[in-house]
Design an enzyme around this catalytic site. Structure first.
Site, mmCIF file in Angstrom:
data_model
loop_
_atom_site.group_PDB
_atom_site.id
_atom_site.type_symbol
_atom_site.label_atom_id
_atom_site.label_comp_id
_atom_site.label_asym_id
_atom_site.label_seq_id
_atom_site.Cartn_x
_atom_site.Cartn_y
_atom_site.Cartn_z
ATOM 1 C CG HIS A 1 26.174 64.555 69.774
ATOM 2 N ND1 HIS A 1 26.945 65.637 70.236
ATOM 3 C CD2 HIS A 1 24.936 64.846 70.454
ATOM 4 C CE1 HIS A 1 25.847 66.667 70.664
ATOM 5 N NE2 HIS A 1 24.785 66.031 70.983
ATOM 6 C CG HIS B 1 21.381 63.048 73.841
ATOM 7 N ND1 HIS B 1 22.042 63.875 74.720
ATOM 8 C CD2 HIS B 1 21.159 63.705 72.831
ATOM 9 C CE1 HIS B 1 22.253 65.070 74.184
ATOM 10 N NE2 HIS B 1 21.816 64.755 72.942
ATOM 11 C CE LYS C 1 26.512 68.782 74.543
ATOM 12 N NZ LYS C 1 25.100 67.850 74.817
ATOM 13 C CG HIS D 1 24.496 72.609 72.043
ATOM 14 N ND1 HIS D 1 23.391 71.547 71.660
ATOM 15 C CD2 HIS D 1 23.970 73.673 72.133
ATOM 16 C CE1 HIS D 1 22.434 72.191 71.489
ATOM 17 N NE2 HIS D 1 22.513 73.582 72.040
ATOM 18 C CG HIS E 1 23.839 70.256 67.366
ATOM 19 N ND1 HIS E 1 23.584 69.171 67.160
ATOM 20 C CD2 HIS E 1 23.666 70.560 68.882
ATOM 21 C CE1 HIS E 1 23.664 68.418 68.347
ATOM 22 N NE2 HIS E 1 23.698 69.305 69.300
ATOM 23 C CG ASP F 1 21.127 65.715 69.000
ATOM 24 O OD1 ASP F 1 21.835 65.500 70.038
ATOM 25 O OD2 ASP F 1 20.313 66.740 68.676
#
Length: 389
Positions: free
Chosen positions: A63, A65, A157, A196, A225, A286
Site C-alpha cells: 500500500h 502511493h 481499491k 480504505h 488503516h 501507506d
C-alpha cells in the site's frame, strides 16, 4: 550471468533455518545449504560475508502511493512521486501502488507507468485499480478487465466509512468485490479488494452485510488503516473471522493521526493475543501518502507524508517488544505474498525470487538485494532512480 554468494548468514525464510549459504544466480535463488560450492562455469562470483547477520525475505509493501498522495489542502499539498532510493532504504523489494484521495489530478494510468518505471529500475511492483470514488477509476472501463488484461493489476481499491466519499452500500461493495474476484479468476489468481477504512461510525457494517449474502467474498477483502482506532481494529478482527485480512498501517501513529491511533507494532501483538489468524495479519506503510487531521469544520488541521521507513521501524519494534523474529517478519513478507498470490515472493527458498535483506543484530538494514541485484551494501546505496542525484 550474475552470481552472488552469501556465506554463513542466519537464515529466516521467514521460518528459522539456521546458518546457511545462499547462492543467487541472476534473479533467482539457486541453492541454500551449508558450505555451498560454486561451479567454475558460473564465472565471477560476488561473495558477501553474512556471519553475524540475519538473512530475511525482502519486504513487500502493498500500500504505497507511488505517484504521490495527498492534495487535501490544495495543489501544494500533493506528495511528490516516489523515488527508488526510498524503497531501498526501507528494505522494500516489492511495492504495491495505488491511488489515494486525489483521483482527479492523479490517475490509474500514471500509477501503472510509475510501477513499470520502478520495475525497470530494479524492484518488483504491482498495482491496484480503482480508488476512493464509485464508480471506480480504471484503465479499461472496469476493475474486472483491468485485472484480466493488465499484468501488473492484482485487484482493486475502494474507500468506505470516510467523509471523502459517499456512503457505500452493501450492494455497491458486492459489485466491486465481485469485479476483483472475477478478474482474478480470469487471470488464474485471487483478485483482491483493498478497502480504505475511514473514521465514520458505520465502520465495516456494509462489508458485513455484503458477506451475509456472499460469504465467499471474504477471502478477497483487505481492510486497511485499521489501527486508526480501537473500533476500526475490532471491526477488522471480525472481518478476519469471516475470511478477510486486516492491514495495519505502519505510517499511522499518535503523532501522524491522533490520540486514538494504535501503535502498529502493538496492534500486531494485540491481534495475535486476541487469536486473530496470524496468516491474515498484514502491515503496509501507506507510504508517500498523506496522513491528514481534520478540524470540526472539515478543514485540514495537520498534514504529514507517511514514511515508508516506518515499515522497517515497526517490524523492528515488534521484535524489540518481544515477538520472535520469524513471526514479526510474516506480516510484511509471507502473509502479503500469499494474500496477493505472489508465489515467488515473501520467502527465501530455492526457485524463489532473489529478494533478500541482510540485517544487523540490532535489525538495522545492512544489505538489500532485489531480483538478484545488490541495491544497498553495508548501509550504502549501490543504486538510485534514474534522475536521483
Amino acid at each position: 550471468m550474475a552470481t552472488i554468494l552469501i556465506r554463513n548468514a542466519s537464515l529466516f525464510s521467514p521460518d528459522p533455518l539456521g546458518t546457511n549459504d545462499i547462492l543467487i544466480i541472476n534473479d533467482r535463488i539457486a541453492a541454500i545449504a551449508q558450505n555451498v560450492s560454486v561451479p567454475e562455469w558460473l564465472g565471477p562470483v560476488q561473495e558477501m560475508d553474512g556471519k553475524g547477520l540475519f538473512a530475511v525475505p525482502g519486504f513487500i509493501d502493498a500500500h504505497v502511493h507511488i505517484t504521490g498522495g495527498g492534495g487535501e489542502a490544495g495543489f501544494s499539498s500533493q506528495v511528490p512521486p516516489l523515488p527508488l532510493s526510498k524503497l531501498i532504504r526501507s528494505g522494500v523489494t516489492t511495492v504495491g501502488g495505488l491511488l489515494g484521495t486525489d483521483g482527479v489530478t492523479r490517475h490509474v494510468d500514471a500509477v501503472l507507468a510509475k510501477a513499470n518505471s520502478l520495475e525497470e529500475e530494479g524492484v518488483s511492483s504491482f498495482i491496484m485499480s480503482g480508488g476512493y470514488p464509485v464508480p471506480s477509476p480504471t484503465l479499461t472501463g472496469s476493475i474486472r478487465s483491468d485485472i484480466a488484461f493488465i499484468e501488473k493489476v492484482r485487484g482493486g481499491k475502494i474507500a468506505i466509512a470516510d467523509h471523502r466519499v459517499a456512503p457505500v452500500s452493501a450492494e455497491t461493495l458486492l459489485a466491486v468485490a465481485t469485479e476483483a474476484r472475477i478478474g482474478g479468476m480470469l487471470r488464474g489468481f485471487i483478485g483482491m479488494l483493498i478497502m480504505h477504512i475511514g473514521a465514520a461510525a458505520e465502520g465495516l457494517s456494509c462489508v458485513f452485510a455484503a458477506l451475509e449474502r456472499a460469504p465467499h467474498l471474504g477471502r478477497h477483502l483487505i481492510a486497511t488503516h485499521i489501527n486508526r482506532s480501537p473500533f476500526a481494529f475490532s471491526e477488522a478482527a471480525k472481518l478476519v473471522a469471516k475470511g478477510g485480512f486486516m492491514d495495519i498501517s505502519s505510517g499511522l501513529n499518535v503523532q501522524t493521526l491522533g490520540p486514538d491511533t494504535l501503535k502498529p507494532s502493538e496492534a500486531i501483538a494485540l491481534a495475535m493475543r486476541q487469536g486473530v489468524a496470524k496468516e491474515r495479519i498484514l502491515m503496509s506503510s501507506d507510504g508517500n501518502g498523506s496522513a491528514a487531521r481534520y478540524g470540526d469544520d472539515g478543514s485540514v488541521s495537520g498534514l504529514v507524508a507517511s514514511d515508508l521507513g516506518s515499515l522497517h521501524t515497526e517490524f523492528a519494534d515488534c521484535v524489540k517488544e518481544g515477538m520472535p523474529l520469524s513471526e514479526a517478519l510474516c506480516p510484511i513478507t509471507r502473509n502479503v505474498a500469499q494474500a496477493f498470490s505472489l508465489s515467488r515472493k515473501g520467502h527465501i527458498a530455492v526457485g524463489a525470487d532473489a529478494d533478500i535483506l541482510l540485517l544487523a543484530p540490532d535489525l538495522a538494514l545492512h544489505t538489500v538485494i532485489a531480483r538478484g541485484e545488490c541495491m544497498m551494501r553495508e548501509g550504502t546505496l549501490c543504486k538510485k532512480g534514474t534522475f536521483e542525484e
